[in-house]
Each structure stands twice: as C-alpha cells, then as structure tokens.
Write a protein that holds these residues in place. Structure first.
Motif, mmCIF file in Angstrom:
data_model
loop_
_atom_site.group_PDB
_atom_site.id
_atom_site.type_symbol
_atom_site.label_atom_id
_atom_site.label_comp_id
_atom_site.label_asym_id
_atom_site.label_seq_id
_atom_site.Cartn_x
_atom_site.Cartn_y
_atom_site.Cartn_z
ATOM 1 N N ARG A 93 0.881 -1.167 0.000
ATOM 2 C CA ARG A 93 0.000 0.000 0.000
ATOM 3 C C ARG A 93 0.912 1.208 0.000
ATOM 4 O O ARG A 93 1.709 1.383 0.919
ATOM 5 C CB ARG A 93 -0.902 -0.003 1.233
ATOM 6 C CG ARG A 93 -1.930 1.128 1.198
ATOM 7 C CD ARG A 93 -2.953 1.037 2.302
ATOM 8 N NE ARG A 93 -3.819 -0.130 2.078
ATOM 9 C CZ ARG A 93 -4.151 -0.986 3.046
ATOM 10 N NH1 ARG A 93 -3.732 -0.815 4.271
ATOM 11 N NH2 ARG A 93 -4.929 -2.008 2.773
ATOM 12 N N GLU A 94 0.826 1.982 -1.070
ATOM 13 C CA GLU A 94 1.687 3.150 -1.242
ATOM 14 C C GLU A 94 3.171 2.769 -1.154
ATOM 15 O O GLU A 94 3.984 3.455 -0.534
ATOM 16 C CB GLU A 94 1.324 4.237 -0.237
ATOM 17 C CG GLU A 94 -0.096 4.754 -0.427
ATOM 18 C CD GLU A 94 -0.525 5.725 0.657
ATOM 19 O OE1 GLU A 94 0.321 6.180 1.447
ATOM 20 O OE2 GLU A 94 -1.729 6.021 0.693
ATOM 21 N N GLY A 95 3.506 1.625 -1.752
ATOM 22 C CA GLY A 95 4.890 1.196 -1.834
ATOM 23 C C GLY A 95 5.455 0.493 -0.615
ATOM 24 O O GLY A 95 6.599 0.070 -0.614
ATOM 25 N N ARG A 96 4.647 0.360 0.431
ATOM 26 C CA ARG A 96 5.116 -0.312 1.655
ATOM 27 C C ARG A 96 4.179 -1.459 2.011
ATOM 28 O O ARG A 96 2.988 -1.421 1.658
ATOM 29 C CB ARG A 96 5.173 0.684 2.807
ATOM 30 C CG ARG A 96 6.221 1.760 2.596
ATOM 31 C CD ARG A 96 6.454 2.534 3.856
ATOM 32 N NE ARG A 96 5.188 3.055 4.368
ATOM 33 C CZ ARG A 96 5.005 4.275 4.795
ATOM 34 N NH1 ARG A 96 6.002 5.114 4.803
ATOM 35 N NH2 ARG A 96 3.831 4.671 5.247
ATOM 36 N N PRO A 97 4.702 -2.487 2.730
ATOM 37 C CA PRO A 97 3.819 -3.592 3.138
ATOM 38 C C PRO A 97 2.611 -3.054 3.901
ATOM 39 O O PRO A 97 2.740 -2.171 4.746
ATOM 40 C CB PRO A 97 4.708 -4.452 4.035
ATOM 41 C CG PRO A 97 6.100 -4.159 3.582
ATOM 42 C CD PRO A 97 6.081 -2.707 3.162
ATOM 43 N N SER A 98 1.441 -3.582 3.580
ATOM 44 C CA SER A 98 0.185 -3.073 4.128
ATOM 45 C C SER A 98 0.032 -3.322 5.624
ATOM 46 O O SER A 98 -0.748 -2.657 6.276
ATOM 47 C CB SER A 98 -0.996 -3.706 3.399
ATOM 48 O OG SER A 98 -1.062 -5.082 3.703
ATOM 49 N N GLY A 99 0.713 -4.332 6.148
ATOM 50 C CA GLY A 99 0.557 -4.676 7.557
ATOM 51 C C GLY A 99 -0.478 -5.765 7.767
ATOM 52 O O GLY A 99 -0.496 -6.405 8.806
ATOM 53 N N ASN A 100 -1.340 -5.976 6.792
ATOM 54 C CA ASN A 100 -2.356 -7.027 6.885
ATOM 55 C C ASN A 100 -1.973 -8.206 6.011
ATOM 56 O O ASN A 100 -1.476 -8.022 4.912
ATOM 57 C CB ASN A 100 -3.725 -6.504 6.431
ATOM 58 C CG ASN A 100 -4.243 -5.413 7.327
ATOM 59 O OD1 ASN A 100 -4.052 -5.452 8.534
ATOM 60 N ND2 ASN A 100 -4.895 -4.425 6.736
ATOM 61 N N LEU A 101 -2.250 -9.388 6.507
ATOM 62 C CA LEU A 101 -1.985 -10.588 5.733
ATOM 63 C C LEU A 101 -2.981 -10.666 4.582
ATOM 64 O O LEU A 101 -4.173 -10.491 4.781
ATOM 65 C CB LEU A 101 -2.124 -11.812 6.643
ATOM 66 C CG LEU A 101 -1.769 -13.134 5.995
ATOM 67 C CD1 LEU A 101 -0.936 -13.969 6.940
ATOM 68 C CD2 LEU A 101 -3.006 -13.875 5.579
ATOM 69 N N ASN A 102 -2.475 -10.903 3.391
ATOM 70 C CA ASN A 102 -3.308 -11.055 2.198
ATOM 71 C C ASN A 102 -3.397 -12.556 1.911
ATOM 72 O O ASN A 102 -2.404 -13.178 1.523
ATOM 73 C CB ASN A 102 -2.676 -10.289 1.032
ATOM 74 C CG ASN A 102 -3.475 -10.374 -0.233
ATOM 75 O OD1 ASN A 102 -3.789 -11.456 -0.705
ATOM 76 N ND2 ASN A 102 -3.788 -9.224 -0.805
ATOM 77 N N ARG A 103 -4.566 -13.134 2.107
ATOM 78 C CA ARG A 103 -4.735 -14.583 1.956
ATOM 79 C C ARG A 103 -4.473 -15.053 0.527
ATOM 80 O O ARG A 103 -3.967 -16.151 0.308
ATOM 81 C CB ARG A 103 -6.127 -14.999 2.405
ATOM 82 C CG ARG A 103 -6.280 -15.001 3.907
ATOM 83 C CD ARG A 103 -7.725 -15.212 4.322
ATOM 84 N NE ARG A 103 -7.874 -15.408 5.750
ATOM 85 C CZ ARG A 103 -7.630 -14.508 6.683
ATOM 86 N NH1 ARG A 103 -7.191 -13.318 6.347
ATOM 87 N NH2 ARG A 103 -7.798 -14.783 7.957
ATOM 88 N N ALA A 104 -4.827 -14.251 -0.439
ATOM 89 C CA ALA A 104 -4.572 -14.623 -1.832
ATOM 90 C C ALA A 104 -3.067 -14.660 -2.100
ATOM 91 O O ALA A 104 -2.574 -15.557 -2.790
ATOM 92 C CB ALA A 104 -5.267 -13.646 -2.781
#
Length: 181
Positions: A93-104
């Motif tokens: 998100r905006e070039g940085r890891p979002s912090g949330n796990l993306n299951r896909a």
C-alpha cells in the motif's frame, strides 16, 4: 484432522512466516487448511473457496494428514520465514507492506514454494525478494490478489505467475499441470 490443523497452526516456521501473534478467531487454522487442501488438489480447485475447504475437511476429518504433507507444510513455512523476515504475505500500500496478511498472496507464495526446490529458494533469497517486489507492483498480478480472489482463473493465475517469477530467477518449480482456462 482438526487436532493436526491446530498443531500445525503452532508450527514454528508458520509462526515466523506470519510474523504476528496467534489469531484467536482461528484464521491461522484456516490458513493451514487452505494450504493442505490446495496442495493436495490444486489443479482441481473450484470455487467457492469455502466449499472447497469444507469438502476437503469432510473427506479427511477422520484422518491424520500424511507425514509427507505435514513435513511439506513445515518445510515450506520454514523456507518462507528464512527468506522473508517480514512482509512475505502482505500486499503493498503506497509502496510499503500493508501490515495485513493477504490470503490470496499467501496462496501464491506458499503453493509456489511448496512445489519448488526449497534449497534453491533459500539460496536465491535476494533474487526472490526482487521478484516478489516486482510482482507486487505488476498491474497484471494485482487483480489476482485484490478482488474476486476465490475465482478459479484468479487462483490458478496468481500461483502460476508467482511460480513463473521464481522460475525466472533460476528456481526449479514442479507445479502440477493446470487445466486450460
């Protein structure tokens, strides 16, 4: 099966790969189940995902998973944890890891690594990081992890793209043949 899934949710490599505390809502067990179900019949995956997982549980509930499958889970998670000290399952998100796990993204990474030469995967960590980052910025990959992620074409597509990115950096992948979509 339920007992084994709970044990695997505490696997040290899995905990390190997730880089977050245990989820009290059993989302970690769901991730373990996703891995087990998809690795056992990835070409046969068909949505909805919840039904695919329920059918897997229904047909295996009275069994303990084969040692080869639990060992594959543990080795896959240990390999991922050793290569990605953070953010292996996080979209950007905006070039940085979002912090949330993306299951896909979890599906794409774990299945690709499970079907790869894991020694090559660990030895090529820098190249893997670069390929991973490029995919997370690739406009063709983003929809595969961003919306309608249970769709069969998207599921197969994201794993295929991730596996291809590992192949491109010299990692041997033995992904099962997928149906034409």
């Amino acid at each position: 099966m339920n007992d084994e899934i709970r044990l695997l949710a505490d696997d040290i490599g899995f905990r390190a790969a997730l880089i977050r505390p245990r989820d009290p809502r059993m989302r970690d067990e769901e991730l373990v189940l996703r891995f087990l179900a998809l690795v056992s019949d990835f070409p046969g995956y068909k949505p909805p995902l919840s039904q695919f997982l329920n059918e897997y549980m229904r047909s295996h509930r009275d069994e303990v998973p084969d040692d080869s499958v639990t060992e594959l889970f543990s080795s896959t998670m240990a390999s991922i944890a050793s290569v990605f000290s953070s953010g292996g399952f996080q979209a950007l998100r905006e070039g940085r890891p979002s912090g949330n796990l993306n299951r896909a993204l979890f599906d794409a990474v774990t299945l690709s690594v499970a079907f790869s030469d894991q020694e090559e995967f660990r030895q090529n960590a820098d190249s893997v990081h670069t390929a991973h980052s490029q995919l997370l910025s690739d406009p063709a990959f983003l929809p595969l992890i961003g919306r309608a992620t249970a769709d069969r074409t998207r599921m197969h597509g994201r794993v295929r793209m991730y596996a291809d990115s590992l192949r491109d950096v010299g990692i041997t992948i033995d992904l099962p043949p997928l149906p034409e979509e």
